[in-house]
Design a protein around this motif. Structure first.
Motif, short mmCIF file in Angstrom:
data_model
loop_
_atom_site.label_atom_id
_atom_site.label_comp_id
_atom_site.label_asym_id
_atom_site.label_seq_id
_atom_site.Cartn_x
_atom_site.Cartn_y
_atom_site.Cartn_z
N GLU A 27 0.85 -1.19 0.00
CA GLU A 27 0.00 0.00 0.00
C GLU A 27 0.88 1.23 0.00
OE1 GLU A 27 -1.98 1.10 3.82
OE2 GLU A 27 -1.23 -0.84 4.51
N LEU A 28 0.33 2.34 -0.43
CA LEU A 28 0.99 3.63 -0.36
C LEU A 28 0.33 4.46 0.73
CD1 LEU A 28 1.48 4.62 -4.12
CD2 LEU A 28 3.03 3.37 -2.62
N ARG A 29 1.16 5.13 1.53
CA ARG A 29 0.66 6.01 2.58
C ARG A 29 1.36 7.36 2.47
NH1 ARG A 29 0.86 2.29 8.12
NH2 ARG A 29 -0.11 0.39 7.26
N ASP A 30 0.60 8.43 2.62
CA ASP A 30 1.16 9.77 2.62
C ASP A 30 1.40 10.25 4.05
OD1 ASP A 30 1.12 10.00 -0.12
OD2 ASP A 30 -0.86 10.92 -0.19
N GLU A 31 2.53 10.91 4.27
CA GLU A 31 2.86 11.49 5.57
C GLU A 31 2.67 13.01 5.51
OE1 GLU A 31 3.55 9.78 8.27
OE2 GLU A 31 3.36 7.90 7.15
N PRO A 32 2.48 13.65 6.67
CA PRO A 32 2.26 15.10 6.69
C PRO A 32 3.39 15.92 6.06
CG PRO A 32 1.66 14.15 8.81
CD PRO A 32 2.32 13.06 8.01
N ASP A 33 4.62 15.38 6.04
CA ASP A 33 5.74 16.15 5.48
C ASP A 33 5.80 16.07 3.96
OD1 ASP A 33 6.68 13.61 4.96
OD2 ASP A 33 8.61 13.88 5.95
N GLY A 34 4.86 15.37 3.34
CA GLY A 34 4.85 15.29 1.90
C GLY A 34 5.46 14.04 1.33
N THR A 35 6.02 13.18 2.17
CA THR A 35 6.61 11.93 1.70
C THR A 35 5.53 10.87 1.52
OG1 THR A 35 8.61 12.42 2.95
CG2 THR A 35 8.35 10.17 2.19
N THR A 36 5.63 10.12 0.46
CA THR A 36 4.79 8.94 0.26
C THR A 36 5.64 7.71 0.55
OG1 THR A 36 3.44 10.02 -1.43
CG2 THR A 36 3.45 7.62 -1.42
N PHE A 37 5.09 6.80 1.34
CA PHE A 37 5.83 5.58 1.68
C PHE A 37 5.15 4.37 1.06
CE2 PHE A 37 7.40 8.28 5.10
CZ PHE A 37 8.73 7.94 5.13
N LEU A 38 5.97 3.48 0.52
CA LEU A 38 5.52 2.16 0.12
C LEU A 38 5.65 1.22 1.30
CD1 LEU A 38 4.81 -0.14 -1.95
CD2 LEU A 38 7.29 -0.27 -2.42
N TRP A 39 4.53 0.60 1.66
CA TRP A 39 4.53 -0.43 2.70
C TRP A 39 4.33 -1.79 2.02
CZ3 TRP A 39 3.80 0.18 8.33
CH2 TRP A 39 4.01 1.50 8.75
N VAL A 40 5.13 -2.78 2.43
CA VAL A 40 5.03 -4.13 1.89
C VAL A 40 4.79 -5.09 3.04
CG1 VAL A 40 6.23 -5.98 0.67
CG2 VAL A 40 6.50 -3.61 -0.09
N ASN A 41 3.67 -5.78 3.00
CA ASN A 41 3.31 -6.75 4.04
C ASN A 41 3.41 -6.14 5.44
OD1 ASN A 41 2.79 -8.83 2.15
ND2 ASN A 41 4.97 -9.27 2.03
N GLY A 42 2.89 -4.91 5.56
CA GLY A 42 2.80 -4.25 6.85
C GLY A 42 4.07 -3.59 7.34
N VAL A 43 5.12 -3.51 6.50
CA VAL A 43 6.40 -2.94 6.90
C VAL A 43 6.75 -1.80 5.94
CG1 VAL A 43 8.86 -3.38 7.24
CG2 VAL A 43 7.18 -5.14 7.84
N PRO A 44 7.15 -0.62 6.47
CA PRO A 44 7.57 0.46 5.56
C PRO A 44 8.80 0.04 4.77
CG PRO A 44 8.06 1.02 7.85
CD PRO A 44 7.23 -0.22 7.88
N SER A 45 8.72 0.19 3.44
CA SER A 45 9.74 -0.36 2.57
C SER A 45 10.54 0.69 1.82
CB SER A 45 9.08 -1.31 1.56
OG SER A 45 10.00 -1.82 0.65
N SER A 46 9.88 1.69 1.26
CA SER A 46 10.58 2.70 0.47
C SER A 46 9.88 4.04 0.60
CB SER A 46 10.61 2.34 -1.01
OG SER A 46 11.55 1.34 -1.29
N PRO A 47 10.66 5.13 0.73
CA PRO A 47 10.06 6.47 0.62
C PRO A 47 10.04 6.91 -0.84
CG PRO A 47 12.35 6.65 1.29
CD PRO A 47 12.08 5.18 1.10
N LEU A 48 8.96 7.54 -1.25
CA LEU A 48 8.85 8.10 -2.59
C LEU A 48 8.73 9.61 -2.45
CD1 LEU A 48 7.27 5.15 -2.62
CD2 LEU A 48 6.77 5.82 -4.95
N GLU A 49 9.75 10.33 -2.90
CA GLU A 49 9.79 11.77 -2.73
C GLU A 49 10.12 12.44 -4.05
OE1 GLU A 49 11.49 12.86 1.37
OE2 GLU A 49 12.69 11.17 0.70
N ALA A 50 9.60 13.64 -4.23
CA ALA A 50 9.85 14.37 -5.46
C ALA A 50 11.33 14.69 -5.63
CB ALA A 50 9.02 15.66 -5.50
#
Length: 259
Positions: A27-50
């Motif tokens: 799943e993808l989750r957005d954080e208040p600081d503008g970072t989008t995180f990829l979560w894999v099987n319930g664990v944060p896996s990668s930050p996606l940032e501009a």
């Protein structure tokens, strides 16, 4: 100050909603600081940032500092084992425009998705493929890589095959003279996995350096440690210590870390 959110990163993907991938769910989750995180099987896996310069994960900043402290060739070729959303390969490709990168992930779905989600460099600068992490190093020719980066997890642990003496021996074999292996090692108090992992690294590479928060290096709490080797004259330990001294969290560099 929070960075401005951008709709550029996977705007078509609903946030906080799990979707199937080959190895489970993501799943993808957005954080208040503008970072989008990829979560894999319930664990944060990668930050996606501009901004490819910015790395939200502390251990990725340690990886980047190790590359900076390394006397690398002008046109290096790197293999990234555990691609996920390719945040770190994207960062290095931006910093080092003449470098080439191969990113592999055991999940056959993610390589297709991440190309759709954000602005990754195209092949041949960054090639992404589905491949087992042990096979990725075992199938390489001798002395065919300048940098190997291992950042692969099953849940919150490195898969045993990727922390094995066999994996480390193949990683060492693939290095060109002066090459470097970097590994993200997850550790927690009382667990043996990190100790076996770093012992295998030393057996294959000789001296290695460990970069991490002091409390994690001392075994007082769980966290991530970056192991870098071989720690020869091409890896500037003093430069790494200067980086650690200015890091936001209390960070150390040790040559005697045993996991």
């Amino acid at each position: 100050m929070a960075r401005q959110r951008t709709d550029r990163i996977a705007p078509e993907v609903p946030r906080g909603v799990e979707f199937p991938i080959a190895t489970g769910v993501a799943e993808l989750r957005d954080e208040p600081d503008g970072t989008t995180f990829l979560w894999v099987n319930g664990v944060p896996s990668s930050p996606l940032e501009a901004d490819p310069e910015h790395l939200a994960f502390e251990y990725m900043r340690h990886l980047s500092a190790a590359v900076t402290a390394w006397s690398r060739p002008d046109r290096m070729l790197a293999l990234h084992v555990g691609a996920a959303a390719c945040a770190f390969p994207r960062h290095l490709a931006h910093r080092l425009p003449d470098s080439g990168h191969i990113a592999v992930d055991v999940d056959s779905t993610l390589p297709e998705l991440v190309r759709q989600w954000w602005d990754l460099p195209r092949a041949p600068r960054l090639r992404i493929r589905a491949q087992d992490g042990l096979e990725a190093v075992a199938s390489r020719r001798d002395a065919s890589l300048d940098l190997v980066v291992r950042d692969a997890f099953a849940g919150d642990e490195t898969p045993a095959a990727l922390a094995s003496p066999e994996w480390w021996a193949h990683a060492a074999r693939t290095l060109r003279p002066g090459g470097l292996v970097l590994a993200n090692v997850g550790t927690r108090p009382g667990a043996r996995g990190a100790a076996d992992d770093v012992a295998a690294a030393r057996a294959a590479l000789g001296d290695v350096l460990a970069i991490g928060e002091h409390a994690v290096l001392k075994g007082r709490r769980r966290g991530n440690v970056v192991v870098a080797g071989p720690a020869d004259d091409r890896l500037d330990a003093d430069a790494l210590r200067r980086y650690a001294a200015s890091a936001p969290l209390p960070t150390g560099v040790r040559s005697d870390w045993a996991g």
